[in-house]
Scaffold this motif. Structure first.
Motif, PDB file in Angstrom:
ATOM      1  N   ALA A  12      29.346  39.620  34.036  1.00 14.68           N
ATOM      2  CA  ALA A  12      29.226  39.908  32.601  1.00 14.68           C
ATOM      3  C   ALA A  12      27.881  40.545  32.273  1.00 14.68           C
ATOM      4  CB  ALA A  12      29.425  38.637  31.789  1.00 14.68           C
ATOM      5  N   VAL A  13      26.825  40.080  32.907  1.00 17.68           N
ATOM      6  CA  VAL A  13      25.499  40.670  32.679  1.00 17.68           C
ATOM      7  C   VAL A  13      25.479  42.109  33.185  1.00 17.68           C
ATOM      8  CG1 VAL A  13      23.068  40.559  33.366  1.00 17.68           C
ATOM      9  CG2 VAL A  13      24.246  38.494  32.617  1.00 17.68           C
ATOM     10  N   ILE A  14      26.058  42.338  34.351  1.00 19.46           N
ATOM     11  CA  ILE A  14      26.127  43.708  34.879  1.00 19.46           C
ATOM     12  C   ILE A  14      26.926  44.596  33.933  1.00 19.46           C
ATOM     13  CG2 ILE A  14      27.052  45.125  36.762  1.00 19.46           C
ATOM     14  CD1 ILE A  14      26.376  42.693  38.638  1.00 19.46           C
ATOM     15  N   ALA A  15      28.043  44.069  33.429  1.00 20.61           N
ATOM     16  CA  ALA A  15      28.878  44.846  32.504  1.00 20.61           C
ATOM     17  C   ALA A  15      28.108  45.244  31.257  1.00 20.61           C
ATOM     18  CB  ALA A  15      30.128  44.046  32.125  1.00 20.61           C
ATOM     19  N   VAL A  16      27.404  44.302  30.646  1.00 20.41           N
ATOM     20  CA  VAL A  16      26.689  44.624  29.405  1.00 20.41           C
ATOM     21  C   VAL A  16      25.542  45.596  29.678  1.00 20.41           C
ATOM     22  CG1 VAL A  16      24.982  42.733  29.269  1.00 20.41           C
ATOM     23  CG2 VAL A  16      26.016  43.634  27.177  1.00 20.41           C
ATOM     24  N   LYS A  17      24.887  45.458  30.819  1.00 25.76           N
ATOM     25  CA  LYS A  17      23.797  46.379  31.156  1.00 25.76           C
ATOM     26  C   LYS A  17      24.312  47.797  31.401  1.00 25.76           C
ATOM     27  CE  LYS A  17      20.520  43.004  32.887  1.00 25.76           C
ATOM     28  NZ  LYS A  17      19.230  43.239  32.313  1.00 25.76           N
ATOM     29  N   LYS A  19      33.133  45.608  25.846  1.00 31.00           N
ATOM     30  CA  LYS A  19      34.426  44.917  25.744  1.00 31.00           C
ATOM     31  C   LYS A  19      34.679  44.080  27.001  1.00 31.00           C
ATOM     32  CE  LYS A  19      38.173  43.898  23.589  1.00 31.00           C
ATOM     33  NZ  LYS A  19      38.103  42.894  22.538  1.00 31.00           N
ATOM     34  N   LEU A  20      34.348  44.629  28.162  1.00 31.87           N
ATOM     35  CA  LEU A  20      34.489  43.880  29.408  1.00 31.87           C
ATOM     36  C   LEU A  20      33.579  42.655  29.388  1.00 31.87           C
ATOM     37  CD1 LEU A  20      35.602  43.551  32.277  1.00 31.87           C
ATOM     38  CD2 LEU A  20      33.748  45.079  33.059  1.00 31.87           C
ATOM     39  N   HIS A  21      32.338  42.835  28.932  1.00 31.39           N
ATOM     40  CA  HIS A  21      31.396  41.737  28.815  1.00 31.39           C
ATOM     41  C   HIS A  21      31.971  40.632  27.919  1.00 31.39           C
ATOM     42  CE1 HIS A  21      27.614  39.567  28.225  1.00 31.39           C
ATOM     43  NE2 HIS A  21      27.834  39.644  26.915  1.00 31.39           N
ATOM     44  N   GLU A  22      32.483  41.032  26.775  1.00 34.84           N
ATOM     45  CA  GLU A  22      33.061  40.064  25.829  1.00 34.84           C
ATOM     46  C   GLU A  22      34.225  39.307  26.464  1.00 34.84           C
ATOM     47  OE1 GLU A  22      35.581  40.041  21.621  1.00 34.84           O
ATOM     48  OE2 GLU A  22      34.530  41.877  22.217  1.00 34.84           O
ATOM     49  N   ILE A  48      36.320  34.288  29.057  1.00 39.06           N
ATOM     50  CA  ILE A  48      36.898  33.630  30.233  1.00 39.06           C
ATOM     51  C   ILE A  48      35.963  32.531  30.727  1.00 39.06           C
ATOM     52  CG2 ILE A  48      37.514  33.965  32.673  1.00 39.06           C
ATOM     53  CD1 ILE A  48      38.550  36.789  31.811  1.00 39.06           C
ATOM     54  N   CYS A  49      34.660  32.806  30.753  1.00 39.97           N
ATOM     55  CA  CYS A  49      33.680  31.801  31.196  1.00 39.97           C
ATOM     56  C   CYS A  49      33.718  30.564  30.300  1.00 39.97           C
ATOM     57  CB  CYS A  49      32.268  32.392  31.224  1.00 39.97           C
ATOM     58  SG  CYS A  49      31.985  33.534  32.583  1.00 39.97           S
ATOM     59  N   PHE A  78      27.352  32.744  21.689  1.00 40.64           N
ATOM     60  CA  PHE A  78      28.666  33.331  21.437  1.00 40.64           C
ATOM     61  C   PHE A  78      28.863  33.631  19.950  1.00 40.64           C
ATOM     62  CE2 PHE A  78      33.197  33.013  20.437  1.00 40.64           C
ATOM     63  CZ  PHE A  78      33.701  33.983  21.285  1.00 40.64           C
ATOM     64  N   SER A  79      28.509  32.676  19.090  1.00 44.27           N
ATOM     65  CA  SER A  79      28.743  32.882  17.651  1.00 44.27           C
ATOM     66  C   SER A  79      27.907  34.041  17.114  1.00 44.27           C
ATOM     67  CB  SER A  79      28.486  31.599  16.861  1.00 44.27           C
ATOM     68  OG  SER A  79      27.119  31.268  16.830  1.00 44.27           O
TER      69      SER A  79
END
Length: 176
Positions: A61-66, A71-74, A79-80, A135-136
């Motif tokens: 998720a960190v790699i995705a956001v970077k 959307k993938l990160h979210e 899922i986590c 998250f919020s």
């Protein structure tokens, strides 16, 4: 006026705090409840695997956001959170239906085990409000505050996930 600004920044602050207190209290209470007649001894390797998967997904998720894949990160973060809830349910069910397993390692490794276990438990309690607030903040579009808190939440959540696997690997030889 200041309180209304706080509510606008964190609309679910009181709910998150209540849930963050309620979960550890309920888990502690349920640890005192023993339900005989069920064999859920198959659960520890499953919830240890869930911790391992969560660790891998947090890094992903960190790699995705970077890489700008928001959307993938979210999706991965949702899922986590789901995996963490599944872990908690299985962990409580196992401990409600099984006797406590005592770690029988000796020497320095015993101290290492208990250090990892205690920090894992304490941080697993602390991570609840951190995850929920992080998250919020994203959910309500407050991405600057989300990002600022995520810098603390990520390494702590990763530590909890990884040490969950380590604790399992260290105590699994002593399961009956």
């Amino acid at each position: 006026m200041e309180q209304s600004l706080d509510v606008q920044k964190e609309p679910y602050k009181k709910l998150i705090i209540a849930v963050s207190i309620l979960i550890p209290v309920v888990v502690a209470i349920l640890f005192g409840v023993k339900v005989p007649g069920y064999d859920l001894s198959f659960l520890p390797p499953i919830y240890a695997a869930i911790n391992g998967i969560t660790a891998v997904l947090l890094i992903t998720a960190v790699i995705a956001v970077k890489n700008g894949k928001l959307k993938l990160h979210e999706t991965i973060m949702k899922i986590c959170i789901g995996l963490s809830v599944a872990f908690l349910v299985m962990y409580v069910l196992y401990h409600m239906t099984s006797d406590t397993t005592v770690y029988r390692g000796e020497g320095m490794i015993r101290y290492v085990y208990y250090f990892i276990l205690i920090t894992h438990i304490l941080l697993s309690i602390a991570i609840i409000p951190l995850v929920l607030f992080t998250f919020s903040r994203a959910w309500f579009g407050n991405f600057e505050r989300h990002k600022a808190l995520a810098k603390f939440t990520f390494p702590l959540w990763l530590y909890v996930a990884v040490t969950g696997v380590i604790v399992y690997l260290m105590i699994s030889p002593y399961y009956q």
